[in-house]
Design an enzyme around this catalytic site. Structure first.
Site, PDB file in Angstrom:
ATOM      1  N   ASP A  98     -28.355 -16.912  44.369  1.00  0.00           N
ATOM      2  CA  ASP A  98     -27.179 -17.345  45.110  1.00  0.00           C
ATOM      3  C   ASP A  98     -26.679 -16.106  45.863  1.00  0.00           C
ATOM      4  O   ASP A  98     -27.199 -15.009  45.662  1.00  0.00           O
ATOM      5  CB  ASP A  98     -26.128 -17.858  44.124  1.00  0.00           C
TER       6      ASP A  98
ATOM      7  N   ASP B 181     -22.728 -15.567  47.411  1.00  0.00           N
ATOM      8  CA  ASP B 181     -21.326 -15.245  47.158  1.00  0.00           C
ATOM      9  C   ASP B 181     -21.011 -15.228  45.666  1.00  0.00           C
ATOM     10  O   ASP B 181     -21.276 -16.199  44.946  1.00  0.00           O
ATOM     11  CB  ASP B 181     -20.416 -16.273  47.856  1.00  0.00           C
TER      12      ASP B 181
END
Length: 218
Positions: free
Chosen positions: A7, A9
């Site tokens: 991922d 953020d």
């Protein structure tokens, strides 16, 4: 294992705590005291829930675009010089050295993600980058991960997703990937279930140890 998929953020750079602080500060002008619990619901997915909450709880009319603009400007100030979360680059180096493919699946925009990756000098590690522009729906929908594993040319069971949010975990598991949770200060109190492993940071275990752990529990 043949690949790891990150991922972005809150996982590579802890942008989530900065977004929370910015929204919290701006929403004071709208007579809303934003809580961490409420904000954590939207981490890793659409902000529709957050804006519905604002609309329901603010007696002051607001324009979504103006509010977002205020928050974005404050984020740039608060973020300052971004830093990678602990041992992120160690994992990338280890994956590269052992021949693992490296992908990224993010609900954010490509410009946002790639801008930071290039700024932090880690862009070249990633063979595949999938962002919100590549899918019809973002996390917790599994499409981002399905697109990533398709582009990497692997099966879901051959990849480990690294996530910091509940929405990310749900997306990875729906897509059939193993998922290692590495929460940040915003997501640490979320109730995570059905994950393969939880780490306080990537410094807790080496990538080799993570892969060995998953091999044992399979």
């Amino acid at each position: 294992m043949k690949a790891i998929i990150f991922d972005f953020d809150g996982l590579i750079i802890d942008t989530e705590s900065v977004w929370f602080a910015a929204y919290k500060e701006v929403l004071v002008d709208y007579e809303i005291q934003l809580t961490l619990d409420k904000f954590s619901e939207v981490v890793g997915t659409h902000d529709d829930v957050l804006f519905s909450y604002i609309e329901e709880n603010s007696s002051i009319p607001f324009d979504k675009e103006i509010l977002e603009s205020k928050v974005s400007a404050l984020v740039q100030v608060k973020l300052g010089e971004p830093v990678l979360r602990e041992s992120v680059e160690d994992y990338l180096k280890a994956a590269k050295q052992t021949g693992l493919k490296i992908g990224l699946a993010s609900s954010s925009s490509r410009a946002w993600v790639e801008g930071f990756l290039k700024q932090m000098n880690i862009y070249d590690y990633f063979e595949v980058i999938k962002t919100k522009e590549d899918v019809l729906d973002i996390k917790p929908d599994p499409e981002l991960y399905l697109k990533a594993i398709e582009a990497l040319g692997i099966d879901a069971t051959e990849a480990i997703a690294f996530e910091d949010s509940l929405n990310g975990l749900l997306a990875a598991r729906k897509a059939g990937l193993h998922c290692v949770i590495v929460p940040n200060s915003v997501t640490a109190n979320l109730v995570f279930e059905d994950y393969s492993l939880r780490l306080s940071s990537m410094a807790e275990k080496s990538l080799e140890d993570v892969i060995n752990h998953l091999s044992i529990i399979e």
